[in-house]
Motif scaffolding. Structure first.
Motif, mmCIF file in Angstrom:
data_model
loop_
_atom_site.group_PDB
_atom_site.id
_atom_site.type_symbol
_atom_site.label_atom_id
_atom_site.label_comp_id
_atom_site.label_asym_id
_atom_site.label_seq_id
_atom_site.Cartn_x
_atom_site.Cartn_y
_atom_site.Cartn_z
ATOM 1 N N GLN A 1 -7.705 4.215 -38.288
ATOM 2 C CA GLN A 1 -6.756 4.202 -37.182
ATOM 3 C C GLN A 1 -7.482 4.280 -35.842
ATOM 4 N N MET A 2 -8.551 5.050 -35.798
ATOM 5 C CA MET A 2 -9.325 5.160 -34.551
ATOM 6 C C MET A 2 -9.984 3.827 -34.203
ATOM 7 N N TYR A 3 -10.563 3.160 -35.225
ATOM 8 C CA TYR A 3 -11.188 1.847 -35.020
ATOM 9 C C TYR A 3 -10.153 0.854 -34.501
ATOM 10 N N LEU A 4 -8.982 0.863 -35.129
ATOM 11 C CA LEU A 4 -7.941 -0.098 -34.781
ATOM 12 C C LEU A 4 -7.469 0.099 -33.350
ATOM 13 N N LYS A 5 -7.209 1.345 -32.965
ATOM 14 C CA LYS A 5 -6.727 1.599 -31.612
ATOM 15 C C LYS A 5 -7.791 1.245 -30.570
ATOM 16 N N SER A 6 -9.061 1.516 -30.888
ATOM 17 C CA SER A 6 -10.136 1.185 -29.952
ATOM 18 C C SER A 6 -10.293 -0.324 -29.807
ATOM 19 N N ALA A 7 -10.191 -1.046 -30.933
ATOM 20 C CA ALA A 7 -10.360 -2.503 -30.898
ATOM 21 C C ALA A 7 -9.252 -3.171 -30.092
ATOM 22 N N LEU A 8 -8.047 -2.614 -30.128
ATOM 23 C CA LEU A 8 -6.914 -3.232 -29.441
ATOM 24 C C LEU A 8 -6.705 -2.703 -28.024
ATOM 25 N N GLN B 1 0.440 -5.513 -37.423
ATOM 26 C CA GLN B 1 1.505 -4.509 -37.320
ATOM 27 C C GLN B 1 1.215 -3.524 -36.195
ATOM 28 N N GLU B 2 -0.050 -3.128 -36.060
ATOM 29 C CA GLU B 2 -0.418 -2.231 -34.967
ATOM 30 C C GLU B 2 -0.258 -2.926 -33.618
ATOM 31 N N GLY C 1 3.332 -3.183 -32.787
ATOM 32 C CA GLY C 1 3.832 -1.877 -32.408
ATOM 33 C C GLY C 1 3.470 -1.501 -30.988
ATOM 34 N N GLN C 2 2.348 -2.038 -30.501
ATOM 35 C CA GLN C 2 1.920 -1.797 -29.119
ATOM 36 C C GLN C 2 2.439 -2.879 -28.162
ATOM 37 N N ASN C 3 3.276 -3.782 -28.677
ATOM 38 C CA ASN C 3 3.838 -4.880 -27.877
ATOM 39 C C ASN C 3 2.764 -5.792 -27.299
ATOM 40 N N ILE C 4 1.667 -5.982 -28.053
ATOM 41 C CA ILE C 4 0.643 -6.941 -27.655
ATOM 42 C C ILE C 4 1.001 -8.284 -28.267
ATOM 43 N N PRO C 5 1.169 -9.329 -27.465
ATOM 44 C CA PRO C 5 1.554 -10.640 -28.017
ATOM 45 C C PRO C 5 0.515 -11.177 -29.003
ATOM 46 N N ILE C 6 1.010 -11.828 -30.047
ATOM 47 C CA ILE C 6 0.162 -12.344 -31.125
ATOM 48 C C ILE C 6 0.255 -13.862 -31.184
ATOM 49 N N LEU C 7 -0.905 -14.515 -31.269
ATOM 50 C CA LEU C 7 -0.961 -15.953 -31.522
ATOM 51 C C LEU C 7 -1.606 -16.170 -32.884
ATOM 52 N N LEU C 8 -0.957 -16.980 -33.708
ATOM 53 C CA LEU C 8 -1.422 -17.240 -35.073
ATOM 54 C C LEU C 8 -1.818 -18.695 -35.237
ATOM 55 N N ASP C 9 -2.948 -18.913 -35.888
ATOM 56 C CA ASP C 9 -3.372 -20.252 -36.291
ATOM 57 C C ASP C 9 -2.964 -20.440 -37.746
ATOM 58 N N LEU D 1 2.499 -12.535 -41.436
ATOM 59 C CA LEU D 1 1.836 -12.708 -40.142
ATOM 60 C C LEU D 1 2.675 -13.558 -39.197
ATOM 61 N N LEU D 2 3.261 -14.597 -39.733
ATOM 62 C CA LEU D 2 4.052 -15.507 -38.900
ATOM 63 C C LEU D 2 5.260 -14.794 -38.293
ATOM 64 N N HIS D 3 5.893 -13.931 -39.050
ATOM 65 C CA HIS D 3 7.075 -13.239 -38.539
ATOM 66 C C HIS D 3 6.737 -12.160 -37.524
ATOM 67 N N LEU D 4 5.465 -11.764 -37.445
ATOM 68 C CA LEU D 4 5.029 -10.811 -36.423
ATOM 69 C C LEU D 4 4.530 -11.496 -35.165
ATOM 70 N N SER D 5 4.382 -12.813 -35.215
ATOM 71 C CA SER D 5 3.721 -13.559 -34.139
ATOM 72 C C SER D 5 4.679 -13.957 -33.027
#
Length: 373
Positions: free
Chosen positions: A135-142, A163-164, A167-175, A186-190
């Motif tokens: 969780q620490m790695y994930l929060k730091s990376a984002l 998902q993280e 949850g932080q409302n960071i927009p996601i782009l998927l290839d 993944l597509l439904h989160l994008s």
């Protein structure tokens, strides 16, 4: 290009990319060998690859800070990949190093006369797993990320990151290049998706590309737009709009609308050309209706003498789309810009050799006028 004509570099814009890395061994030959033939190479090259790594390299050259989440082996080739990304300005501090790992690689043979490619891929091992992500790695990376990009590899781990980010409302782009286990999640989160023509119709069972775009947006209500790339035939994009954006609104069949837009193309223009519809209610039989705008954009007409290798063209296109989103470009400017960046990347051997910098003259037309904010 003079620095005065450039928009400010979006230095505060950080794009996090998640995906795999690998190594390519290129061999350029005059023609593909027949069984039993022995031929000589015209030229060779060894270069890093991987969709997310390529897209972030493209972004770095355009002035956007890219942060890569991936796993590399601790062998000599993993170190080579790390050095190459670092030299291009990609933030590699969140790479996980696999002890006793083996770097995946491809043998890529390029036919000099036809520019066709053939690849032999050898998988590596110690891929990115959910257990690699605390969780620490994930929060730091984002932290501070403006966008997160996924190339749809290692989807079980990608879902954890997505998902993280959501949850932080960071927009996601998927290839979405091809169907993979877990890709639906993944597509439904994008918020944005760039997909291949093959994927779009296979995933939706739609009879045409325009109706496939309509189906994708209807099935994934979070998506703001979907783009289908078609190689030398350019791309299509469908952007979702709200009913309130246009008080007087018609209703049009999405296939008929695309046909009418394509009639406006000018084949004499070499540079990418984007044509858009007004905001309308789009429909397709058996699929449904959606309020939005449809766009069609041509690919750059590159002279055959300048076309070297199409490896990574889609990754360059996505890197340019992410840059355009950081710069708040309109779709009418974003799509030709991305097509130009992708075409530039095809003028050298390998996915990264000819990726343009912001100062490249080929990008000057997109930086004319007032800077975008």
């Amino acid at each position: 290009m003079s620095s005065a004509s450039l928009p400010p570099s979006p230095e505060k814009c950080i794009v996090v990319g998640f995906g795999g890395t690998c190594l390519d061994y290129f061999a350029v030959v005059s023609t593909f060998p027949k069984p039993g033939d022995e031929i000589r190479c015209i030229s060779t090259k060894v270069q890093g690859n991987g969709e997310a790594a390529n897209a972030l390299t493209c972004l770095a050259r355009l002035g956007v800070r890219g942060r890569l989440m991936s796993k590399i082996a601790d062998d000599i080739w993993g170190k080579s990949i790390l050095e190459e990304l670092t030299a291009d300005g990609v933030d590699t501090s969140f790479l996980v190093v696999a002890k006793d790992g083996r770097t995946p690689f491809s043998y890529v043979m390029v036919n000099q006369s036809t520019r066709a490619r053939t690849c032999i891929f050898t998988p590596g091992f110690r891929v990115m797993e959910p257990a690699d992500i605390s969780q620490m790695y994930l929060k730091s990376a984002l932290e501070g990320a403006r966008f997160v990009y996924f190339d749809a590899t290692h989807t079980d781990t990608a879902i954890v990151v997505a998902q993280e980010a959501a949850g932080q409302n960071i927009p996601i782009l998927l290839d979405a290049e091809k169907q993979r286990p877990g890709l639906d999640g993944l597509l439904h989160l994008s918020d944005y998706v760039v997909c291949s023509a093959k994927f779009s119709q296979a995933w939706t069972d739609a009879p045409s590309l325009p109706s496939a775009l309509l189906s994708i947006l209807l099935r994934s209500p979070k998506l703001k737009f979907a783009i289908v790339t078609m190689g030398e035939r350019g791309c299509l994009m469908l952007e979702r709009s709200s009913d309130a954006e246009n008080s007087v609104m018609g209703e049009e069949d999405v296939n008929s609308l695309l046909h009418s837009l394509e009639q406006k193309k000018d084949d004499s223009v070499a540079r990418p050309m984007c044509i858009s519809s007004k905001v309308v209610k789009l429909k397709a039989n058996g699929i449904g209706t959606l309020t939005g705008r449809l766009f069609t954009c041509t690919a750059e007409r590159t002279p055959p003498s300048e076309l070297v290798d199409t490896t990574g063209a889609g990754d360059a296109f996505i890197g340019a789309i992410l840059y355009a989103l950081c710069m708040n470009m309109t779709p009418e400017k974003m799509l030709p810009f991305a097509a130009t960046v992708a075409a530039s990347g095809c003028k050298g051997l390998g996915a990264r050799t000819s990726l343009p910098f912001r100062t490249d003259p080929c990008l000057a037309p997109y930086f004319d006028g007032p800077a975008m904010t």
